[in-house]
Scaffold this motif. Structure first.
Motif, PDB file in Angstrom:
ATOM      1  N   ASN A   6      -1.904  -3.183   7.079  1.00 28.81           N
ATOM      2  CA  ASN A   6      -1.555  -1.965   7.788  1.00 28.81           C
ATOM      3  C   ASN A   6      -2.783  -1.046   7.822  1.00 28.81           C
ATOM      4  O   ASN A   6      -3.572  -1.002   6.890  1.00 28.81           O
ATOM      5  CB  ASN A   6      -0.397  -1.262   7.061  1.00 28.81           C
ATOM      6  CG  ASN A   6       0.105  -0.062   7.830  1.00 28.81           C
ATOM      7  OD1 ASN A   6       0.099  -0.071   9.062  1.00 28.81           O
ATOM      8  ND2 ASN A   6       0.531   0.977   7.132  1.00 28.81           N
ATOM      9  N   THR A  42       6.354   1.611   8.663  1.00 27.88           N
ATOM     10  CA  THR A  42       6.015   1.021   7.357  1.00 27.88           C
ATOM     11  C   THR A  42       6.611   1.838   6.216  1.00 27.88           C
ATOM     12  O   THR A  42       7.093   2.955   6.404  1.00 27.88           O
ATOM     13  CB  THR A  42       4.480   0.899   7.204  1.00 27.88           C
ATOM     14  OG1 THR A  42       4.197  -0.021   6.136  1.00 27.88           O
ATOM     15  CG2 THR A  42       3.838   2.244   6.890  1.00 27.88           C
ATOM     16  N   GLY A  87       2.975   0.062   2.499  1.00 32.54           N
ATOM     17  CA  GLY A  87       2.159  -0.094   3.702  1.00 32.54           C
ATOM     18  C   GLY A  87       1.300   1.129   3.974  1.00 32.54           C
ATOM     19  O   GLY A  87       0.116   1.005   4.315  1.00 32.54           O
ATOM     20  N   SER A  93      -1.434   4.306  10.834  1.00 29.62           N
ATOM     21  CA  SER A  93      -0.517   3.433  10.103  1.00 29.62           C
ATOM     22  C   SER A  93       0.617   3.033  11.036  1.00 29.62           C
ATOM     23  O   SER A  93       0.986   3.775  11.943  1.00 29.62           O
ATOM     24  CB  SER A  93       0.055   4.191   8.913  1.00 29.62           C
ATOM     25  OG  SER A  93       1.241   3.581   8.457  1.00 29.62           O
ATOM     26  N   ARG A 125       2.221  -5.442   5.637  1.00 28.47           N
ATOM     27  CA  ARG A 125       1.868  -4.157   5.019  1.00 28.47           C
ATOM     28  C   ARG A 125       0.460  -4.192   4.442  1.00 28.47           C
ATOM     29  O   ARG A 125      -0.243  -3.179   4.417  1.00 28.47           O
ATOM     30  CB  ARG A 125       2.871  -3.821   3.908  1.00 28.47           C
ATOM     31  CG  ARG A 125       4.269  -3.574   4.432  1.00 28.47           C
ATOM     32  CD  ARG A 125       5.220  -3.256   3.303  1.00 28.47           C
ATOM     33  NE  ARG A 125       5.253  -4.333   2.309  1.00 28.47           N
ATOM     34  CZ  ARG A 125       6.010  -4.318   1.210  1.00 28.47           C
ATOM     35  NH1 ARG A 125       6.804  -3.294   0.979  1.00 28.47           N
ATOM     36  NH2 ARG A 125       5.994  -5.323   0.359  1.00 28.47           N
TER      37      ARG A 125
END
Lengths: 340, 340
Positions: free
Chosen positions: B284, B302, B306, B298, B281
């Motif tokens: 990310n 997540t 994240g 992204s 994360r």
């Protein structure tokens, strides 16, 4: 009795790795004898100081050694009496069932191909390796670097060879699942070669389950992962880098303070188990598939423990008679009507 | 004040991730405002229950959402009022400096390319990501999946963009080292495209140090790693798989017995640190480079932590004005005589 020809001079270290590894190997496997190929004088000395069981060891003199960074073509042309080549010659002449070397990968592949030739129906040999799956099984991945560019037909040949290898060494695994290493699960993903290979693989009797991605390599959902040599090599080395990175992070964090060091001491038995499970030496020994003889490549920088694993890999393959399996598999693919 | 347009509906979860992440992001960065794009009614409700600071949030209604498995062409044609597209439109119209989405990668790239267009001199946008190096630095790797096949010219363009990105976000890094992801260090290794790219890169003013291999990705010896999208994606996912595998092995070993569980409890603070350092994360947020606007992708699965990192990634890039840097870098490459 199985005979393994050992390139005793190959690798970053040479005799100080290959000799103790061979002695340990002979102690473990009683139905084995080894031919140690290399400088006779040096070999005699090294074997004597290692108290080697000479009743199951023969020495074969070779005057040359292929350098670790030597051009494969140069090795092929100018090193006809190298320890690597003489070891492979033993396989060619039927005097050994497998050859093992920690030497220059490119030269070993070029020499093996030149001396042993490929099996009918296989255009190019591939490098395969077993990786540990999270479910406790093993996944055979190929090609790991022999072929930079591959056609879709060649990828199908790799799938057949990998599938036969898995069945030969794990007889309870009758229908190994085959996956194609790609960047998405849909059949329209990837390069044209991969899209074509996907279609071709669906037409084979192989247990082809479709595309797999890099993060599926350890998932244990396939027993065979097929890639071209470039992609396979990058994936394998990326994994090695990630594992090394993780090990380094763990080490750094446990060495961070007096407190974390103390905690590390207490957790040491468990961390030792973790280290053991991911020890790359346990998975040392890449297999050259598609040749008329078994050749196993050990990592050049490994120690005696790692080289011993490469010798065992060669032993298991010779014992499982993988050549016959692969030849049968290829023949059935080439002439499906005549297959059983 | 920097404005970020957030595709509030994108990702596996949608609002329950994007709203709390945006609120946490606004709390952390005081010079930021966000445009939340999505269903107005749902957004109002979610923002109210999250006690969002509405003085720095505006809501932009979008009637459609691109499905996670929708074909990019279909999304482009039929989802002209999707939350993803409207968010990108904000960047196009200069109302936001960056757009962030956890939605369908292919659709996001197709839409971003269509709406924003590429920078002069860049044929194809690439996906880039910063990975942690063992020396504490960061390595920018690209392309991670936007382009399955690349020409050597395109690889050079990726190198320029990656190099400019690193310099823009790390101003003390004046000459980022660039490596070409290959299967050996020699310039004769790899595919013809890579051999050509090697020669071309040597002729640029970039700090090109040659080929790197998969196990160099975390070594911190280069700041930019260039690959075609297929190879980059396989490498990244293989790393993700290896890290997951290691984490699983550690978990299994500490859960093995009452004793190992007790040892795990004692080592917990250190293991927590390890987990934190490799937490995906924290890394990310993949960057679409080469477009006339900043778009950050992204990971779809997540959580709020994240997604917050992806928002911060977009913020840093907007703040560093990476577009100007990349445009300058590309212009200097296209007309080297006029470069400063």
């Amino acid at each position: 009795m199985i005979t393994i020809a050992v390139d005793a001079m190959g690798g970053d270290v040479g005799l100080n790795v290959t000799v103790p590894a061979s002695v340990a190997f002979l102690e473990r496997q009683k139905d084995v004898q080894v031919v140690m190929v290399g400088d006779e004088t040096q070999l005699k000395q090294a074997l004597a100081s290692a108290n080697a069981p000479m009743n199951r060891i023969s020495i074969m003199h070779a005057t040359q050694v292929v350098d670790m960074d030597e051009d494969p073509r140069s090795a092929l042309r100018h090193k006809k009496d190298s320890s690597m080549r003489v070891a492979i010659n033993q396989v060619k002449e039927g005097l050994a069932q497998a050859a093992v070397s920690a030497g220059n990968t490119g030269a070993l592949m070029a020499t093996a191909k030149f001396v042993l030739k490929t099996i009918d129906g296989i255009e190019r040999p591939a490098i395969a390796k077993f990786l540990p799956a999270l479910n406790g099984g093993l996944t055979c991945m190929l090609d790991l670097g022999a072929n930079v560019d591959c056609t879709s037909d060649q990828l199908v040949q790799f799938a057949i060879m990998g599938s036969q290898l898995v069945q030969a060494v794990q007889p309870d695994m009758t229908e190994p699942r085959v996956g194609l290493l790609n960047i998405g699960s849909e059949d329209i993903k990837g390069t044209q070669v991969l899209k074509d290979a996907y279609q071709l693989l669906q037409q084979t009797p192989l247990n082809f389950i479709g595309n797999v991605e890099g993060d599926d390599i350890f998932a244990g959902e396939v027993e065979v992962i097929v890639a071209d040599g470039f992609v396979g090599n990058v994936a394998l080395k990326s994994i090695e880098g990630a594992v090394k990175m993780m090990a380094q992070v763990i080490k750094e964090e446990f060495n961070h303070s007096a407190m974390s060091k103390a905690q590390g001491l207490i957790a040491k038995p468990v961390l030792g188990q973790v280290k053991k499970r991911i020890d790359p030496r346990r998975f040392n020994g890449a297999i050259f598939l598609g040749l008329r003889g078994i050749v196993v490549k050990s990592h050049g920088g490994t120690d005696a423990v790692g080289f011993n694993y490469a010798l065992q890999e060669a032993y298991h393959e010779a014992k499982a008679d993988i050549l016959t399996s692969i030849q049968k598999g290829v023949a059935a693919h080439l002439a499906p009507d005549q297959a059983i």
